[in-house]
Write an enzyme that holds these catalytic residues in place. Structure first.
Site, PDB file in Angstrom:
ATOM      1  N   GLU A  15      -4.142  -8.965  14.971  1.00 32.32           N
ATOM      2  CA  GLU A  15      -3.540  -7.832  14.736  1.00 32.32           C
ATOM      3  C   GLU A  15      -4.721  -6.640  14.693  1.00 32.32           C
ATOM      4  OE1 GLU A  15      -0.408  -7.184  11.439  1.00 32.32           O
ATOM      5  OE2 GLU A  15      -2.219  -6.350  10.234  1.00 32.32           O
ATOM      6  N   LYS A  24       0.872  -1.088   0.018  1.00 29.87           N
ATOM      7  CA  LYS A  24      -0.013   0.060  -0.121  1.00 29.87           C
ATOM      8  C   LYS A  24       0.757   1.152   0.196  1.00 29.87           C
ATOM      9  CE  LYS A  24      -3.753   2.028   2.581  1.00 29.87           C
ATOM     10  NZ  LYS A  24      -4.817   1.899   3.797  1.00 29.87           N
ATOM     11  N   GLY A  65      -4.603  -3.076   5.174  1.00 29.25           N
ATOM     12  CA  GLY A  65      -3.838  -4.324   4.409  1.00 29.25           C
ATOM     13  C   GLY A  65      -4.471  -5.652   4.662  1.00 29.25           C
ATOM     14  N   ARG A  66      -5.025  -6.076   5.912  1.00 27.73           N
ATOM     15  CA  ARG A  66      -5.608  -7.218   6.019  1.00 27.73           C
ATOM     16  C   ARG A  66      -7.123  -7.347   5.718  1.00 27.73           C
ATOM     17  NH1 ARG A  66      -4.337  -4.528  10.305  1.00 27.73           N
ATOM     18  NH2 ARG A  66      -5.927  -4.031  12.055  1.00 27.73           N
ATOM     19  N   GLU A  75      10.342  -5.947   3.516  1.00 29.19           N
ATOM     20  CA  GLU A  75      10.466  -7.195   2.896  1.00 29.19           C
ATOM     21  C   GLU A  75       9.995  -7.127   1.340  1.00 29.19           C
ATOM     22  OE1 GLU A  75       9.613  -7.905   7.298  1.00 29.19           O
ATOM     23  OE2 GLU A  75       8.828  -6.532   5.469  1.00 29.19           O
ATOM     24  N   HIS A 119      -5.349 -35.976  14.896  1.00 30.89           N
ATOM     25  CA  HIS A 119      -4.146 -37.081  15.423  1.00 30.89           C
ATOM     26  C   HIS A 119      -3.052 -36.079  15.841  1.00 30.89           C
ATOM     27  CE1 HIS A 119      -6.192 -40.669  13.421  1.00 30.89           C
ATOM     28  NE2 HIS A 119      -6.522 -39.791  12.820  1.00 30.89           N
ATOM     29  N   LYS A 144      10.296  -3.290  13.410  1.00 29.52           N
ATOM     30  CA  LYS A 144      10.602  -2.930  12.073  1.00 29.52           C
ATOM     31  C   LYS A 144      11.816  -1.936  12.349  1.00 29.52           C
ATOM     32  CE  LYS A 144       6.612  -2.301   9.999  1.00 29.52           C
ATOM     33  NZ  LYS A 144       5.653  -2.217   9.081  1.00 29.52           N
TER      34      LYS A 144
END
Length: 545
Positions: free
Chosen positions: A354, A207, A268-269, A213, A385, A509
């Site tokens: 978040e 954005k 973003g999410r 990254e 399991h 960050k």
């Protein structure tokens, strides 16, 4: 439970109800009410059945929870979001991912501007681009058809599209879609080893176009691309930006025609519905992407218009609140009985933790109650399991959501699906009701005659919601995602926190930027952090090849 909740009338009434029923067993509620399922389930448009009858609550609990929702004015906050008010207070922004999936013949005015015009323009650009790539009209710089799409993004720019593409695998075409998110060079190398640069296109999804990254990975691929072909002019055929920062993207070298916009009011999410979903559209086609949006819009309308007592996201949020605050449930398990949803829990983990992992309320006061639960889970029957032992016989109190589909898209080995759903039904029953035969032995005083029974006892009373869809398709996946988005938003309202910022990710960050500069230097570093960090950096310097 200091301050905020104690001032609420129905919170105190709920607390009295909790003290009355906290030691009840789920089976008691069913024994006392033969119509419990009918009262505690909702059929959503013949697409999904939501069953919340296997919870530790009676009629009064639900009644008081709904009264509590009215008291704190959840509907008023919902109306603020749907009308474009700036509910993301700390970033001074509206929250309008719901506009991205509205009826495109409608209007939506924000600051006297009809934003639906821009949304339709963006969607049309996505449609034309994806159509040309899919049918082979668009080609790479060597005139070869595109075979691979690489989505470079992290967080919401990766988790949502990756999850949806996995869920809708049966609708995918010939294009191979890859997701590059991790700064670990192995992630980058693995993808480069799979693709042919001449037949691949790259989406840089950020954005702000400053996500470290994402930009680091994009720069490395750009360098690799230019070194391999030594023809920078062909860069514009293969590299695209999905961003709100047009200038930064152009500065990076992206042709302005190759920029797909992310609107400033899209978090973003919550961005999978936007141009961030371009990798999905390329994979399943425009028509299926529209059905995905349409499903989400159906749930939006349900959330906005439906009364509290039939409103699925609000009821889900109230159930979470009930266990979080009164039962001190620190975690929630999401168990997906469909291998197509093998990435769903990870997606909801970010969406929930978040959004609601906050320790300061809307009034700037320190919070003294639990906010977001820890979200975890897995895919059935695999998880039966692994960690189901803890759910059945452990000491933790863990409410669960079970999600499945009655019909999948594959008839081959169809009996497997019957086995899968029988496990879905069996596990919710076993967790709720336990082992009745052992309980009978207790009453008959035979329990201690055979110590093996001690280890075979299933107490039950583990609450769960069952979310069962008729089919797995783009529409139902849209419904599912939208439902959880609104549940999490409603939880934030209840908890009196801002759900649409995420300042907690910033400190780490910023520190990493400082440390990175020190790691790049070969000479001895005089800078001091703390004994642990300094010690670890010392070993890095010593062992680095």
């Amino acid at each position: 439970m200091k301050n905020y909740f104690n001032k609420k009338k129905y919170f105190n009434i709920l607390y009295k109800n909790f003290k009355k029923i906290k030691n009840f067993h789920i089976k008691d509620f069913f024994l006392n009410d033969k119509k419990r399922f009918n009262k505690f389930s909702i059929n959503f448009m013949d697409i999904m059945i939501f069953d919340y009858s296997k919870n530790i609550m009676n009629d009064n609990t639900i009644k008081f929870l709904l009264k509590f929702a009215e008291e704190i004015k959840i509907k008023k906050e919902i109306e603020k979001m749907f009308s474009g008010k700036k509910i993301n207070k700390t970033e001074n922004n509206s929250v309008l991912h719901i506009a991205l999936r509205k009826d495109f013949n409608s209007n939506f005015f924000l600051n006297k501007k009809n934003i639906m015009i821009e949304i339709k323009k963006c969607l049309k650009k996505m449609k034309n681009f994806s159509k040309n790539v899919i049918n082979g009209t668009f080609r790479g710089f060597t005139n070869k058809k595109i075979t691979d799409v690489v989505n470079i993004g992290i967080g919401g720019s990766e988790l949502g599209p990756k999850m949806v593409n996995s869920a809708l695998k049966d609708y995918r075409n010939h294009l191979k879609v890859h997701y590059l998110s991790n700064i670990d060079n192995n992630n980058l190398i693995d993808i480069l080893n799979k693709i042919n640069l001449e037949t691949s296109i790259f989406f840089i999804v950020s954005k702000t176009f400053t996500t470290y990254e994402t930009i680091k990975n994009a720069k490395s691929i750009k360098k690799y691309f230019n070194k391999k072909f030594n023809k920078k002019k062909f860069f514009s055929k293969h590299f695209y930006a999905i961003s709100n920062n047009k200038n930064k993207a152009i500065e990076f070298g992206i042709n302005k025609k190759n920029i797909f916009k992310i609107f400033n009011w899209t978090g973003g999410r919550y961005s999978v519905w936007s141009s961030v979903g371009l990798s999905i559209m390329l994979s399943i086609g425009y028509k299926n992407f529209k059905k995905f949006l349409y499903g989400a819009n159906k749930m939006d309308n349900h959330f906005y218009k439906t009364p509290y007592n039939k409103n699925i996201p609000i009821i889900l949020s109230l159930i979470s609140f009930w266990y979080n605050i009164f039962f001190n449930a620190e975690t929630e398990a999401i168990l997906t009985y469909s291998n197509r949803l093998n990435k769903f829990t990870k997606y909801i983990q970010q969406l929930n933790m978040e959004s609601n992992g906050k320790n300061v309320d809307k009034n700037g006061k320190k919070i003294f109650y639990n906010t977001s639960q820890i979200i975890w889970g897995g895919v059935g029957t695999n998880c039966q399991h692994s960690f189901f032992q803890l759910l059945h016989q452990g000491t933790r109190f863990i409410p669960c959501d079970f999600i499945s589909f009655i019909n999948n898209n594959n008839d081959f080995f169809h009996e497997h699906n019957i086995n899968l759903l029988s496990n879905f039904f069996a596990q919710t029953k076993a967790l709720a009701f336990g082992n009745s035969s052992i309980k009978k032995n207790i009453k008959k005083k035979k329990y201690f005659k055979n110590n093996l029974n001690l280890y075979k006892n299933f107490f039950g009373n583990v609450p769960s919601n069952s979310i069962l869809f008729k089919n797995i398709n783009p529409e139902s996946i849209g419904v599912l995602l939208s439902m959880y988005e609104h549940k999490i938003f409603s939880q934030g309202i209840i908890l009196n926190i801002f759900s649409f910022d995420q300042w907690g990710v910033e400190l780490g960050k910023n520190l990493s930027d400082i440390i990175y500069k020190h790691l790049k230097k070969n000479k001895k570093i005089n800078h001091k952090y703390d004994s642990s960090t300094d010690g670890l950096i010392k070993y890095y310097k010593k062992w680095k090849k």
